[in-house]
Design a protein around this motif. Structure first.
Motif, short mmCIF file in Angstrom:
data_model
loop_
_atom_site.label_atom_id
_atom_site.label_comp_id
_atom_site.label_asym_id
_atom_site.label_seq_id
_atom_site.Cartn_x
_atom_site.Cartn_y
_atom_site.Cartn_z
N ALA A 74 -5.54 1.72 -11.37
CA ALA A 74 -5.52 2.36 -10.04
C ALA A 74 -6.24 3.70 -10.17
N SER A 112 0.81 -1.22 0.00
CA SER A 112 0.00 0.00 0.00
C SER A 112 0.84 1.26 0.00
N ASN A 164 -9.84 2.87 -11.85
CA ASN A 164 -10.41 1.73 -11.12
C ASN A 164 -11.77 2.07 -10.50
N ASN A 180 -4.55 -3.98 -13.92
CA ASN A 180 -3.74 -3.25 -12.94
C ASN A 180 -4.15 -1.78 -12.81
#
Ligand code: PLP
Length: 488
Positions: free
Chosen positions: A428, A63, A432, A426
């Motif tokens: 973000a 994270s 996303n 993938n």
């Protein structure tokens, strides 16, 4: 022909469920266990203190530390957990897919307490009752002659040691592993991994070569049937071995059913075909059952679904539902013999830790006594499979449903025809957002979902009841309407 199944158990597996196939019923050997529900007591001040200390001092996995907002959890029981505000969540993710017997099983908690009172810890070089018994119970369940157990602290170090054993056994350097896989966060395991978590730590010198495993929905082989996908994936693997140089390949490692990467149940004959290739070229076959093992698929090990015996099998998670960290490698007779007179150059201070092993003994005994594995098989075939297929019919965002036991994936798409994922690979941040909105809707409805890229996985505890499953699937139904808003 390798890529066709004659094993009726494989008919219980569901692939391409959106194309209308049905999973066969599995007869229940015992009723679903019931678990006591506790009423959450709100205590927002305590929750705020827990959260503040976490934000000040806990460094979280995988994270960007400033961009996360961890939920402060006050307690957990069975299939549920709750926060300090008294909000309760049905856990469709089993933590990180490991609480196969649910939270706080009283017999396992008692066994840990009893072991703590008797012998909290003892060094690995000694024979200790809990360790001996855990190894015996595990070896009794692993397929074939995987009769020696090397205990580790978790899944990644089990993979590290399996690869070390394979290299020492064969005297060869390389490992072949699949794209779309996860094998752990330590240096060798993350290099073996076939997902973006590898990229930042990819040394390019780890002796790992990646190949494509079968995945008909997004076939790399232009296949239209499972038989084609299977045959072509095996041909691709054999060509990869040939061009890498068979005498340089120590091991092929595969998740028996890839977990986090998408629960792609391999077509009938694929794993048997990999076994044949390993035998042909003297390569060690490693099956990673860290996620798929211990009941998750409705069998003790997913390898049992395919009648395949690897040379090494890695496990963790479900072995004791993660109540105390534990993992390990189950080792074949031939590889154990390599280290009969020659020392195995590896070990851990906490290998076979008594508390973790006592938890494993109690967990395995509870699973056997309560029919937990059978419960996963039965409810997977009779409830989860049919209900997810019904959801797929109602929701245009569902591209494919696949899985077995308590191990299911919904692949969410923008367009069913093109199969364009709901969010890019993938993705973000803003890219996303559709998956984030879906997850938020599920949580608002009291369901904690497992979400990875453009998929949600239905991976609740294997002890879950039919009523709990139906409660969770109803929330999932509502949350999928949010995903539908992003369909073209
Ligand atoms: C298939 C597989 N292998 C290995 C690991 C790594 O296990 P651990 O996180 O216990 O190190 C995981 C974790 O999710 C996994 O799913």
């Amino acid at each position: 022909m390798r890529c066709q199944s004659t094993d009726p158990r494989l008919d219980n597996l569901s692939r391409n469920a959106a194309d209308g196939r049905q999973a066969a019923d599995v007869t229940a050997l015992s009723p679903a266990p019931t678990l006591t529900r506790m009423t959450p007591q709100p205590n927002p001040e305590a929750g705020a203190a827990v959260k503040a200390a976490d934000r000040d001092h806990v460094f979280h996995s995988w994270s960007a530390q400033d961009l996360i907002d961890p939920l402060a959890v006050a307690g957990a029981q069975g299939s549920y957990f709750w926060d300090y505000d008294g909000r309760r969540y049905l856990d469709f993710s089993s933590g990180l897919v490991y609480t196969n017997i649910g939270y706080q099983h009283p017999e396992v908690v008692a066994a840990i307490q009893e072991q703590a009172a008797r012998m909290t810890t003892f060094a690995p070089a000694f024979a200790i009752e809990a360790r001996s018994e855990a190894a015996r119970l595990i070896a009794e369940r692993t397929p074939g002659d995987l009769d020696k157990i090397f205990f580790t602290n978790g899944g990644a170090d089990a993979v590290e040691h399996a690869i070390r054993m394979a290299r020492l056994h064969t005297g060869r350097p390389k490992v072949l592993s699949a794209y779309r896989s996860y094998h752990g966060g330590t240096q060798q395991a993350v290099n073996i991994t076939g997902d973006p978590r590898r990229w930042a730590s990819d040394s390019g010198t780890a002796g790992v070569v990646h190949f494509w495993a079968p995945y008909l929905y997004r076939s790399r082989f232009y296949a239209e049937t499972e038989e084609q996908e299977c045959a072509r994936a095996l041909e691709h693997l054999e060509t990869t071995i040939a061009f890498e140089g068979p005498s340089t390949v120590a091991a092929i490692i595969l998740e028996t059913i890839p977990g986090t990467a998408g629960i792609m149940v391999p077509p009938p004959g694929y794993l048997a075909g990999v076994r044949e290739l390993c035998d042909k070229y003297g390569i060690v076959f490693v099956l990673d059952e860290v996620m798929a093992g211990f009941g998750r698929t409705g069998e003790w090990f997913a390898a049992d679904l395919f009648d395949v015996t690897p040379d090494l099998l890695t496990f963790a998670k479900g072995v004791n539902s993660g109540y105390v960290p534990l993992g390990g490698v189950a080792i074949s007779g031939a590889i154990a013999e390599t280290f009969g007179k020659r020392p195995y150059p590896g070990g851990l201070t906490y290998s076979g830790h008594p508390l973790a092993c006592a938890a494993a003994v109690a967990t395995i005994n509870v699973m056997a006594a309560e029919g937990v594995v059978e419960n996963a098989a039965r409810l997977g075939a009779s409830v989860v499979g049919p209900e997810l297929r019904a959801l797929a019919e109602r929701h245009p965002s569902v591209g494919e449903v696949r899985g077995v036991g308590m191990f299911w994936a919904l692949e969410l798409v923008r367009n069913r025809e093109t199969r364009e994922p709901l969010v890019p690979y993938n993705a973000a941040g803003e890219a996303n957002a559709p998956m984030a909105a879906f997850a938020a809707a599920a949580k608002a409805g009291g369901l904690w979902p497992f979400v990875n890229m453009n998929r949600t996985h239905v991976v609740p505890p294997c002890t879950i009841s039919e009523a709990e499953l139906k409660e969770g699937l109803a929330v999932l139904d509502a949350a999928l309407s949010v995903a539908d808003e992003h369909v073209e």
